[in-house]
Each structure stands twice: as structure tokens, then as C-alpha cells.
Design a protein around this motif. Structure first.
Motif, mmCIF file in Angstrom:
data_model
loop_
_atom_site.group_PDB
_atom_site.id
_atom_site.type_symbol
_atom_site.label_atom_id
_atom_site.label_comp_id
_atom_site.label_asym_id
_atom_site.label_seq_id
_atom_site.Cartn_x
_atom_site.Cartn_y
_atom_site.Cartn_z
ATOM 1 N N THR A 59 -4.197 -5.773 -0.446
ATOM 2 C CA THR A 59 -3.823 -4.221 -0.518
ATOM 3 C C THR A 59 -5.014 -3.369 -0.900
ATOM 4 O OG1 THR A 59 -1.802 -4.925 -1.472
ATOM 5 C CG2 THR A 59 -2.362 -2.769 -1.520
ATOM 6 N N PHE A 60 -5.774 -3.842 -1.685
ATOM 7 C CA PHE A 60 -7.155 -3.032 -1.897
ATOM 8 C C PHE A 60 -8.073 -4.288 -2.733
ATOM 9 C CE2 PHE A 60 -4.302 -2.154 -5.640
ATOM 10 C CZ PHE A 60 -5.340 -2.470 -6.676
ATOM 11 N N TRP B 36 -9.192 5.841 1.071
ATOM 12 C CA TRP B 36 -9.494 4.879 1.403
ATOM 13 C C TRP B 36 -10.676 4.073 0.617
ATOM 14 C CZ3 TRP B 36 -13.897 3.620 5.254
ATOM 15 C CH2 TRP B 36 -13.653 2.248 5.548
ATOM 16 N N ALA C 269 0.791 -1.305 0.013
ATOM 17 C CA ALA C 269 -0.077 -0.247 -0.254
ATOM 18 C C ALA C 269 0.730 1.310 0.035
ATOM 19 C CB ALA C 269 -0.974 -0.081 1.151
ATOM 20 N N VAL D 13 -9.232 0.420 -0.175
ATOM 21 C CA VAL D 13 -7.711 0.124 0.158
ATOM 22 C C VAL D 13 -8.007 -0.638 1.547
ATOM 23 C CG1 VAL D 13 -5.404 1.180 0.663
ATOM 24 C CG2 VAL D 13 -7.172 2.197 -1.130
#
Length: 555
Positions: free
Chosen positions: A257-258, A382, A197, A292
């Protein structure tokens, strides 16, 4: 000796202390509930490669990694031309696996979803691929559109592509400095996803391009993992490095990570085909958001617009006029909801909910959720939601005035050109030409066949070439003009099938077929007019019969 050991131990302890002190924070774990929105919000991964192209694992390995990361669906996007029959949707390890394809164009990559096996290879200029995917019932996303690697950057911004990757993990590591990459590698063994990230920056240039597009038409945005299960398996790293490079980043680390969370109309049924259709519909319409998850897991987000008794969700459209935007997010402490219009913040809230009254809404309105200590310069959101649109109904296309072509002279000569091993023939008649070709098979070796009209010395003029085309089976060919200087060629492809259609190709739309740059010279300087079938849009061994009539020029 003892002093050396003590000094070494001290240095090692200092390094370990530094690493631990500078590790990225663990993700915040948000409490999950069992409400209707939770059941309809399905996290997944989009843009994933397997061993079928340049990934390190098969579909089962990808699904297992996604399950460990808490995902519910995966869209596999191996490189190809879409002629392969896609795998049927299936649940593996509890994860819904969907099969798509990443198509290479002459100006970037386009990820096509919702297709079956296509009748000819997709490729060539971006406009041709976008047109073919739509004609065949699919939809697509421009992949890694602003990549630092020129051949990956999307060059089809003027085409009516369906959606765009607003965030690309591939682009994010390519634009980092070497010290930043080393910092990530040092932290990766301890906290893989938070380390990855750190590569994420808010891609302002891509978002600005997207905001501009959404002023006039819906364009869903999605985040692309471009996950290969380890850089050592990617084509650009093959060779010696592939023997010792570990699977970094792993599929699981990438997926943690996302994610892309789709908001379905109904909770999943457990039937793979039915659930696949629901996920594709949400992706196609933009009923999805990016979270995220290396910052905070179990994200939940909802956004809609209301006008009177009418409510539309993310991706929906209302006519311009007064409306209210309502958004809510289950987020960590300090989360801030921001309403964005034309790239500008127009409202914000720090209470987990946002409501904005819009007296005259027009264009696209979307919501980002920003949190403290997010990585990136500028920080990555985010949560990144898709818009609600306030657009006028599309105007019908203006009528196309009839064009009376200046037909090619009746005594013009036609011949065929081809590679050794392929066959081709051309039968000219007073008003039309019949062109047959069959490319050599089975291996690939620059096969081509062309029907060629000799323009040398004619001095013909015009701004476009016009003709009527029909074929025995669907195909895409290239109309090309060849000039004296080294045989340089400019061209543009066109689609043809069993329904006769009139095709107009403007010289201004032609692009170099060789290595030169710029627009073509005047038509009066062209030596040959060519109708070309080659491996851009045909397979080795493919054959067809093309009827061309009323070939002429538009003054």
C-alpha cells in the motif's frame, strides 16, 4: 423456479459487474534505472508487529511478505517495555530486519529505535519515556498521534520527542464510515493494496501539528503501517473473532500500500550490522520519504537545498538566509511537485523537477508530489518528503539560578508502605533518608514499595519539591503527594543513578496517579510525600537502594 434462477443469475452478474467497474485502479509501474540514487534509495516498512506481541506471523514470515512486496528493510516494533534484548539485525529473504519496540505511555505510544536492552522498564508519562529513550542513545516516533481511539492518541506534544508518524494505517481505517470499510472489503480480494489505499486520507490535523513543530526544530515524519498480518490477531479482536477472522489485511497487502524509502549515503553493503546503522541514521535524521505504492510503484524522489558550494539533503539544516530548493521525482503522468512552507504552498511544478529560489529562507521547507485520482478526502499525497531546515543554532540553556530549599522539619516521621510479599525499609537521618526496596517476584501483581514522609498537620507550603537523589543502580521512581480525600495522589517520575543529582519537581507538572483529573491541591493540604517504586518502571523481583538528601520545598 427457472425465473428465480434467471433472476438470481442476473443479480449476481450485476453485482460482479458493479464490483469490477468500481475496483480501484492498478498501480502504475514506473521504469526503474540503475543510477546512484536508485541504489541508495531503499524502500521498507516501519511499525510492524509479529507473534512476539499481537501480530499473526513471526519475523521470517514478515520478511518473506516484505520481499514479495519489493521491500528491502522492515522495522519490527512489537509492544514492550524495552527490557528485552532486541534481535540483532539480519537479512532474511533478502530483507534487512531491524528490531525496535513500541512503548505504551500514559498518553499514547512511542516507538523507540536504536536501543539495546534497557536497565529498567520504560513506561509512565510521555516525557519520561522520551527522556529515557534519548538518554539511552535511541530515538523515537510518536505513533498514530491523532488516533480516533483516545488511549492511542499522543498526548506528549510538548515533550522533545524525536519524530512523528504523519500517516498511520491504524488511524486511517478507524476514521472511516462503515459503508467505506465495506467497499474496501469487497474490493480487497481482487486488488488488495489499491483497496487498502482507499482508506487513506490526507491527515491535515496531524500534518498541521507537525508543520508547527518544524518551525523551530528538526522533527522527522514517517508513515506507520502498524501491520499485524490480520486484524483478528490484534488484542482488541481476540476471542471468538480470532478463530474465524482471516489474515486481512495481510502483511504483503499492507506493505504494497505504501512504503518508507530511506536515502542512504552509500548503497547497502550486504553486511546486516553496517546496513542497519545506515538505515537507522537515515530514519533518525529524516533522510526518507513516504511513497503510496498502491498508486505508483518504483517511486524515486530527491530533494536538497543549496547555498553557494553547500548542499544539504532532506533532514539537513542550514542557517536562515538565501537558498535554492531543488527536487525531482520519477512519477506518473500528471504528477505535480509542491513546495510547502508553514503549511502553505510556495512553489509548484508539473515537469518532474522543481527549483525554487528563496531570498530569505527560515523554518522548514518540504515537498509533496501529488497525482491525479489519489484516494482520500482530501487526497493523500503520492510522495511525502521530509523537510530541509533553515534554523538558527540552538541557544544555550539559560543558567539555572541556585535554589535554596526549605528543608522538611527534622522531626518529620518516615515509614514504608508496600504490598504483601515485597520488602522495603527506610532509614532517616538528620539530613537524608536511605530507602531500600525489593519487589515481590516473579509474577506481576501490583507490587510497589514506597518511602513515605508524614506531612499531616504540618501546613507546609511551596511550589515544588526539591531533593538530591543517588541510587545503587539506574532506576526511575515516582514522587507523589497524597491527599486526604480518598487518598488521591498526584505524581511525577524522576531518573536516578549512581551520580548524585538534584531533582526539582514542580506541583504544576504533577499528574493524577489515580482516576481524578486536574492539578493537585495546594501542598499545604497534602497528607504524605511519597517516593514510590512500582511496576511502571521496575520488574517483579527488582530491588534498589536509594539515597535521598536535602529533601525540601521550593517557596
Amino acid at each position: 423456479m427457472r425465473k428465480t434462477l434467471i433472476l438470481t443469475a442476473a443479480v449476481l452478474a450485476a453485482v460482479i459487474f458493479f464490483l469490477l467497474a468500481t475496483l480501484p485502479p492498478r498501480p502504475v509501474s514506473l521504469p526503474a534505472t540503475d543510477g546512484d540514487l536508485d541504489r541508495r534509495s531503499i524502500p521498507g516498512a516501519y511499525h510492524v508487529h509479529t507473534r512476539r506481541s499481537d501480530g499473526s506471523g513471526d519475523r521470517a514470515a514478515v520478511a518473506a511478505a516484505a520481499a514479495r512486496a519489493g521491500l528491502r528493510f522492515v522495522v519490527v516494533t512489537d509492544h514492550g517495555d524495552a527490557t528485552r534484548q532486541p534481535d540483532a539485525p539480519a537479512y532474511l529473504a533478502g530483507v534487512l530486519c531491524l528490531d525496535a519496540v513500541e512503548v505504551s505511555t500514559t498518553a499514547g505510544h512511542y516507538v523507540a529505535l536504536g536501543l539495546g536492552a534497557v536497565p529498567y522498564p520504560l513506561g509512565g508519562e510521555p516525557a519520561a519515556v522520551v527522556e529515557d529513550v534519548a538518554r539511552l542513545g535511541g530515538f523515537g516516533f510518536a505513533a498514530h498521534p491523532d488516533s480516533a481511539r483516545a488511549e492511542l492518541a499522543w498526548g506528549g506534544w510538548s515533550t522533545p520527542f524525536d519524530g512523528v508518524e504523519w500517516l498511520s494505517a491504524d488511524s486511517e481505517w478507524r476514521n472511516e464510515s462503515t459503508p467505506a470499510l465495506m467497499r474496501v472489503l469487497l474490493a480487497y480480494p481482487f486488488r488488495p493494496a489499491p483497496a487498502l489505499a482507499r482508506l487513506l486520507d490526507r491527515p491535515d490535523a496531524t500534518i498541521a501539528r507537525w508543520d508547527e513543530l518544524t518551525r523551530t526544530r528538526p522533527v522527522p515524519a514517517i508513515a506507520g503501517h502498524d501491520a499485524h498480518g490480520g486484524v483478528g490477531r490484534s488484542a482488541e479482536y481476540r476471542g471468538t473473532a480470532a478463530r474465524w477472522t482471516p489474515d486481512v489485511p495481510s502483511y504483503e497487502a499492507s506493505f504494497r500500500t505504501f512504503n518508507t524509502t530511506v536515502v542512504l549515503r552509500q548503497p547497502p553493503s550486504g553486511d546486516a550490522s553496517r546496513d542497519a546503522a545506515a538505515v537507522l541514521e537515515a530514519l533518525r535524521t529524516g533522510r526518507m520519504f513516504t511513497a503510496v505504492t498502491a498508486l505508483a510503484a518504483n517511486a524515486l524522489f530527491e530533494m536538497h537545498a543549496t547555498r553557494g558550494e553547500t548542499t544539504v539533503p532532506m533532514g539537513g539544516t542550514l542557517p536562515p538566509g538565501p537558498a535554492a530548493i531543488v527536487a525531482a521525482a520519477r512519477g506518473p503522468e500528471g504528477a505535480r511537485l509542491v513546495l510547502v512552507h508553514d503549511g502553505v504552498e510556495v512553489a509548484a511544478s508539473s515537469g518532474g523537477e522543481l527549483r525554487a529560489e528563496l531570498p530569505a529562507a527560515r523554518g522548514a521547507y518540504r515537498v509533496e508530489v501529488q497525482v491525479p485520482r489519489a484516494p482520500g478526502h482530501p487526497p493523500v499525497p503520492w510522495i511525502f518528503g521530509n523537510p530541509v531546515y533553515f534554523l538558527d543554532a540552538p541557544a544555550p540553556p539559560p543558567p539555572v539560578p541556585p535554589v535554596e530549599p526549605v528543608l522538611l522539619p527534622a522531626d518529620i516521621s518516615w515509614h514504608v508502605e508496600k504490598d504483601r510479599g515485597s520488602t522495603a525499609s527506610v532509614v532517616p537521618a538528620p539530613a537524608d533518608v536511605t530507602f531500600f526496596y525489593r519487589l515481590r517476584g516473579p509474577g506481576r501483581g501490583s507490587q510497589y514499595g514506597a518511602a513515605v514522609a508524614d506531612l499531616q498537620g504540618r501546613g507546609l507550603t511551596g511550589k515544588a519539591v526539591i531533593f538530591t537523589a543517588v541510587s545503587a543502580r539506574p532506576a526511575r521512581l515516582s514522587l507523589q503527594l497524597r491527599y486526604r480525600d480518598g487518598g488521591r495522589r498526584w505524581g511525577k517520575s524522576f531518573y536516578v543513578d549512581s551520580a548524585p543529582r538534584t531533582v526539582v519537581v514542580r506541583l504544576a507538572d504533577m499528574r493524577p496517579a489515580d482516576h481524578q483529573i486536574g492539578p493537585p491541591p495546594p501542598l499545604s493540604a497534602a497528607m504524605s510525600l511519597m517516593f514510590v517504586a512500582d511496576l511502571t518502571n521496575a520488574l517483579p523481583g527488582a530491588g534498589n537502594t536509594i539515597g535521598l538528601s536535602r529533601v525540601g520545598l521550593v517557596p
